[in-house]
Design a protein around this motif. Structure first.
Motif, PDB file in Angstrom:
ATOM      1  N   ASP A 104      13.296  -0.018 -11.025  1.00  0.00           N
ATOM      2  CA  ASP A 104      11.930   0.195 -10.883  1.00  0.00           C
ATOM      3  C   ASP A 104      11.245  -0.437  -9.790  1.00  0.00           C
ATOM      4  O   ASP A 104      11.703  -1.468  -9.390  1.00  0.00           O
ATOM      5  N   ALA A 105       9.949  -0.274  -9.535  1.00  0.00           N
ATOM      6  CA  ALA A 105       9.156  -1.141  -8.605  1.00  0.00           C
ATOM      7  C   ALA A 105       8.818  -2.331  -9.248  1.00  0.00           C
ATOM      8  O   ALA A 105       8.644  -2.388 -10.664  1.00  0.00           O
ATOM      9  N   PHE A 106       8.445  -3.233  -8.399  1.00  0.00           N
ATOM     10  CA  PHE A 106       7.566  -4.590  -8.989  1.00  0.00           C
ATOM     11  C   PHE A 106       6.300  -4.329  -9.021  1.00  0.00           C
ATOM     12  O   PHE A 106       5.757  -4.371  -7.828  1.00  0.00           O
ATOM     13  N   ASP A 107       5.682  -3.988 -10.191  1.00  0.00           N
ATOM     14  CA  ASP A 107       4.339  -3.695  -9.853  1.00  0.00           C
ATOM     15  C   ASP A 107       3.357  -4.983  -9.874  1.00  0.00           C
ATOM     16  O   ASP A 107       2.044  -4.588  -9.612  1.00  0.00           O
TER      17      ASP A 107
ATOM     18  N   TYR B  38       5.839  -1.835  -0.067  1.00  0.00           N
ATOM     19  CA  TYR B  38       4.867  -3.028  -0.518  1.00  0.00           C
ATOM     20  C   TYR B  38       4.160  -3.184   0.734  1.00  0.00           C
ATOM     21  O   TYR B  38       4.883  -3.188   1.894  1.00  0.00           O
ATOM     22  N   GLN B  39       2.858  -3.742   0.519  1.00  0.00           N
ATOM     23  CA  GLN B  39       2.328  -4.318   1.707  1.00  0.00           C
ATOM     24  C   GLN B  39       1.872  -5.506   1.466  1.00  0.00           C
ATOM     25  O   GLN B  39       1.483  -6.016   0.318  1.00  0.00           O
ATOM     26  N   TYR B  51       5.362   3.868  -5.478  1.00  0.00           N
ATOM     27  CA  TYR B  51       6.628   3.625  -6.216  1.00  0.00           C
ATOM     28  C   TYR B  51       7.075   5.099  -6.634  1.00  0.00           C
ATOM     29  O   TYR B  51       6.333   5.915  -6.270  1.00  0.00           O
ATOM     30  N   GLY B  52       8.334   4.704  -6.749  1.00  0.00           N
ATOM     31  CA  GLY B  52       9.080   6.034  -7.140  1.00  0.00           C
ATOM     32  C   GLY B  52       9.055   7.159  -5.900  1.00  0.00           C
ATOM     33  O   GLY B  52       8.786   8.429  -6.091  1.00  0.00           O
ATOM     34  N   ASN B  53       9.271   6.721  -4.611  1.00  0.00           N
ATOM     35  CA  ASN B  53       9.273   7.315  -3.283  1.00  0.00           C
ATOM     36  C   ASN B  53       7.955   7.972  -2.903  1.00  0.00           C
ATOM     37  O   ASN B  53       7.879   7.719  -1.628  1.00  0.00           O
ATOM     38  N   SER B  54       7.209   8.406  -3.815  1.00  0.00           N
ATOM     39  CA  SER B  54       5.809   9.180  -3.187  1.00  0.00           C
ATOM     40  C   SER B  54       4.823   8.886  -4.253  1.00  0.00           C
ATOM     41  O   SER B  54       3.661   9.594  -4.260  1.00  0.00           O
ATOM     42  N   ASN B  55       4.677   8.044  -5.120  1.00  0.00           N
ATOM     43  CA  ASN B  55       3.501   7.743  -6.066  1.00  0.00           C
ATOM     44  C   ASN B  55       2.678   6.655  -5.555  1.00  0.00           C
ATOM     45  O   ASN B  55       3.243   5.576  -5.115  1.00  0.00           O
TER      46      ASN B  55
END
Lengths: 119, 109
Positions: A104-107, B38-39, B51-55
């Motif tokens: 997952d992403a690092f949120d 990420y920015q 996240y998740g390619n396009s969300n």
């Protein structure tokens, strides 16, 4: 509010030890992975390793295996990154970040801890 | 040398559209793992952008969009604004480890 708050900037000499911290709040600390990311001055992000505070499962990037130790104390919702013998090349900003599952992403990210190692 | 390859820099004038590529391989993006973006504004911590390619997380303007195809992914920014000037990083998964791209510096002319 969900947040990760890291310990303050450190200035150390080569050969010294150091442990920096990352305290989670506003969520179930034991249900998310906490990763550590290095950013050397003027450079990009490097994934160092990660820990699951729920059972202390820990993974390291091969580049950092044996160079640092990642740990967590779930009783105080805090993860740690430590060095036993710092080098000048460890000078960098270190971020902790939260991840639900490993792909997952690092949120959520901490604000960063600047570590300066200089004689 | 990063596992994921990004262009070191891109630029565009206000109002224009720019894209940032992230090229991986069959062991990461091509293996079906998601790509995240990420920015990082100057002097600040990275912030999740896609996240998740396009969300998009809540609060991220719809000027930012992501896509993935094969072993590559892209971040598109439309209606470029001065405040978009930052470093952008892609991230995916490879051999049980998270991996980042080398980062792309976006300059708004």
């Amino acid at each position: 509010e969900v947040q990760l708050v890291q310990s303050g900037a450190e200035v150390k000499k080569p050969g010294e030890s150091l442990k920096i911290s990352c305290k989670g709040s506003g969520y179930s600390f034991t249900s998310y992975w906490i990763g550590w990311v290095r950013q050397m001055p003027g450079k990009g992000l490097e994934w160092m390793g990660i820990i699951y505070p729920g059972d202390s499962d820990t993974r390291y990037s091969p580049s950092f295996q044996g160079q640092v130790t990642i740990s967590a104390d779930k009783s105080i919702s805090t993860a740690y990154l430590q060095w036993s013998s710092l080098k000048a090349s460890d000078t960098a900003m270190y971020y902790c970040a939260r991840q639900k599952w490993l792909p997952d992403a690092f949120d959520i990210w901490g604000q960063g801890t600047m570590v300066t190692v200089s004689s | 040398q990063s596992v994921l390859t990004q262009p070191p820099s891109v630029s565009g004038a206000p109002g224009q559209r720019v894209t940032i590529s992230c090229t991986g391989s069959s062991s990461n993006i091509g293996a079906g793992y998601d790509v995240h973006w990420y920015q990082q504004l100057p002097g600040t911590a990275p912030k999740l952008l896609i996240y998740g390619n396009s969300n998009r997380p809540s609060g991220v303007p719809d000027r930012f969009s992501g896509s993935k195809s094969g072993t590559s992914a892209s971040l598109a920014i439309t209606g470029l604004q001065a405040e978009d000037e930052a470093d952008y990083y892609c991230q995916s998964y490879d051999s049980s480890l998270s991996v980042f791209g080398g980062g792309t510096k976006l300059t708004v002319l």
